[in-house]
Write a protein that holds these residues in place. Sequence first.
Motif, PDB file in Angstrom:
ATOM      1  N   THR A  16     -14.904  21.398   1.665  1.00 15.78           N
ATOM      2  CA  THR A  16     -13.922  21.834   2.850  1.00 15.78           C
ATOM      3  C   THR A  16     -13.744  20.438   3.611  1.00 15.78           C
ATOM      4  N   ALA A  17     -14.645  19.768   3.628  1.00 22.89           N
ATOM      5  CA  ALA A  17     -14.587  18.204   4.461  1.00 22.89           C
ATOM      6  C   ALA A  17     -13.380  17.387   3.672  1.00 22.89           C
ATOM      7  N   ALA A  18     -13.746  17.486   2.497  1.00 27.06           N
ATOM      8  CA  ALA A  18     -12.814  16.688   1.617  1.00 27.06           C
ATOM      9  C   ALA A  18     -11.398  17.092   1.422  1.00 27.06           C
ATOM     10  N   ALA A  19     -11.242  18.321   1.721  1.00 22.08           N
ATOM     11  CA  ALA A  19      -9.904  18.833   1.411  1.00 22.08           C
ATOM     12  C   ALA A  19      -9.125  18.522   2.681  1.00 22.08           C
ATOM     13  N   GLU A  20      -9.695  18.364   3.718  1.00 23.37           N
ATOM     14  CA  GLU A  20      -9.034  17.943   5.101  1.00 23.37           C
ATOM     15  C   GLU A  20      -8.902  16.228   5.134  1.00 23.37           C
ATOM     16  N   VAL A  21      -9.835  15.685   4.668  1.00 23.06           N
ATOM     17  CA  VAL A  21      -9.811  14.283   4.540  1.00 23.06           C
ATOM     18  C   VAL A  21      -8.482  13.552   3.506  1.00 23.06           C
ATOM     19  N   PHE A  22      -8.743  14.214   2.271  1.00 24.86           N
ATOM     20  CA  PHE A  22      -7.669  13.933   1.218  1.00 24.86           C
ATOM     21  C   PHE A  22      -6.443  14.403   1.777  1.00 24.86           C
ATOM     22  N   ALA A  23      -6.160  15.500   2.326  1.00 24.60           N
ATOM     23  CA  ALA A  23      -4.860  15.810   2.773  1.00 24.60           C
ATOM     24  C   ALA A  23      -4.430  14.865   3.939  1.00 24.60           C
ATOM     25  N   GLU A  24      -5.339  14.520   4.836  1.00 26.70           N
ATOM     26  CA  GLU A  24      -4.927  13.627   5.783  1.00 26.70           C
ATOM     27  C   GLU A  24      -4.639  12.202   5.436  1.00 26.70           C
ATOM     28  N   THR A  25      -5.448  11.795   4.408  1.00 22.66           N
ATOM     29  CA  THR A  25      -5.197  10.332   4.121  1.00 22.66           C
ATOM     30  C   THR A  25      -4.864   9.786   2.901  1.00 22.66           C
ATOM     31  N   GLY A  26      -4.723  11.148   1.967  1.00 21.45           N
ATOM     32  CA  GLY A  26      -4.563  10.644   0.579  1.00 21.45           C
ATOM     33  C   GLY A  26      -5.758  10.483  -0.213  1.00 21.45           C
ATOM     34  N   PHE A  27      -5.571  10.294  -1.618  1.00 23.24           N
ATOM     35  CA  PHE A  27      -6.935  10.077  -2.584  1.00 23.24           C
ATOM     36  C   PHE A  27      -7.217   8.558  -2.567  1.00 23.24           C
ATOM     37  N   ARG A  28      -6.570   7.745  -2.317  1.00 26.17           N
ATOM     38  CA  ARG A  28      -7.041   6.246  -2.425  1.00 26.17           C
ATOM     39  C   ARG A  28      -7.598   5.945  -1.082  1.00 26.17           C
ATOM     40  N   ASN A  29      -7.147   6.303  -0.009  1.00 23.83           N
ATOM     41  CA  ASN A  29      -7.209   5.961   1.240  1.00 23.83           C
ATOM     42  C   ASN A  29      -8.575   6.561   1.754  1.00 23.83           C
ATOM     43  N   ALA A  30      -8.767   7.871   1.176  1.00 20.24           N
ATOM     44  CA  ALA A  30      -9.970   8.719   1.744  1.00 20.24           C
ATOM     45  C   ALA A  30     -11.313   7.892   1.315  1.00 20.24           C
ATOM     46  N   THR A  31     -12.177   7.765   2.164  1.00 26.25           N
ATOM     47  CA  THR A  31     -13.529   7.309   1.638  1.00 26.25           C
ATOM     48  C   THR A  31     -14.563   8.577   1.350  1.00 26.25           C
ATOM     49  N   ILE A  32     -15.511   8.173   0.519  1.00 25.20           N
ATOM     50  CA  ILE A  32     -16.644   8.998   0.634  1.00 25.20           C
ATOM     51  C   ILE A  32     -17.304   9.036   1.720  1.00 25.20           C
ATOM     52  N   ARG A  33     -17.767   8.041   2.328  1.00 25.40           N
ATOM     53  CA  ARG A  33     -18.343   7.700   3.752  1.00 25.40           C
ATOM     54  C   ARG A  33     -17.758   8.945   4.719  1.00 25.40           C
TER      55      ARG A  33
END
Lengths: 224, 224
Positions: free
Chosen positions: A21-38
């Motif tokens: 769930t969190a990853a969906a938000e973060v990926f959508a918000e910042t994109g794959f490359r900009n999203a960080t696992i942290r």
Amino acid sequence: MAAGMPDTAESPDKTRQRILTAAAEVFAETGFRNATIRQIVEKAGANIAAVNYHFGGKNQLYTAVFEQAMSAGFAEYPVNLDLPPDPTPEQRLLAFVRSFFLRAFVGQGCGTHLGRLILREMVEPTAELNRRITDTMRPMAEHLRQIVQQIVSRPLSDDEAFLFSTSIISQVVFHKHCREVIARMFPSRTYGRDELEQLARHVTDFSIAGLHAMRSKAIGKRAP
Amino acid sequence: MAAGMPDTAESPDKTRQRILTAAAEVFAETGFRNATIRQIVEKAGANIAAVNYHFGGKNQLYTAVFEQAMSAGFAEYPVNLDLPPDPTPEQRLLAFVRSFFLRAFVGQGCGTHLGRLILREMVEPTAELNRRITDTMRPMAEHLRQIVQQIVSRPLSDDEAFLFSTSIISQVVFHKHCREVIARMFPSRTYGRDELEQLARHVTDFSIAGLHAMRSKAIGKRAP
DNA sequence: TGACATTTGAAACGCACGTTTTAATACTGA
DNA sequence: TCAGTATTAAAACGTGCGTTTCAAATGTCA
């Protein structure tokens, strides 16, 4: 590798689901490359090693997010949404356009992020794009082509089908893709349910008028 | 700080210009954040310190690239491209649409990259987007609104102007924004001069038909 | 309970990035 | 020619990333 419990998405509040769930938000918000696992695990309240443990890495997490978002969106808003039996071509077009808007703007859960995930793919395609094209986009394009062909009520060349279909789809995705510009140029514009219904109606009406005008007009590679 | 020579872009093959050209390609191809200075200077045949020396950093290089691309594109293809004196509203719309396509797809020099740079801004806006909106997009939107109003031949509410204008613009930018999808779904499609002329004609005709249908149709916040 | 697999936690590794530093080189004008 | 400046070059710095490691905690079934 496999846990004792099956992988089917059941476990309610488990780390794996929270990360998804969190990853969906973060990926959508910042994109794959900009999203960080942290960033993702912090939002999910999990440890940084959890992503690699549960998904095997950032890439595979992205794939899982995309699949969940895609299936959730189409499950909630299928292309034939609210369509009566034996619908007219115009009704079918409205359903197509309307479900597209709803999927892109109000799909709950991961659905909301789907449009942005796809936009990201437009800009920097990953392997996911090819899968979604054969899975989803190609069938949708064929579906739309048949609707268009019924409205124009004559067979269409590939060229014509391309032009007519893109003219319709473009009016929908524009509001997702150019969101940042629209928000700045028309700050009072929002995309609540009422506005989406209005938009769907307008795009359908506008397009039907355009299609009707093309009834007697063949398009070749070079226009007259 | 300033060199003995003025900053006006004269020096023909100098490092600064080579970096600018290379940066336009790299930024357009990979986006601002993914682009690396090492990649740019390698393509430009310059040293890694040259970017900071000539531009002050990655951000300011991006600004310079954007300004150059924007001004080059509009200098080559203004919104009134090839318009006769006393044009009809329909002619003005065709010129608007056609110049938009040409700017996005064939602008030489940095022009080609402009569309992709703007698409990048849609996905992850930088400070540049706000500048370009007030510089360019807002005047263009006002220009289009007047054309649309002439074609519909009645005054338009803000709501109507928004819907009609976005219906038109969306059909143009779609081909730039969804380039990756189109290339995969319609591999035979290209965007040479002939195809662009055909596209411009189609979008204009399609939209004029849609607009004519709206002549007697007022749109409120809620559709009937 | 107790042996054992599953899951979490904290720290570290290796790498690529933007930027800075410091020195060498090319250019300019008297 | 020769100072003095502008430009280029190479190396290093500090930071944040994805990933790995390995021990501790948690859960599972005899």
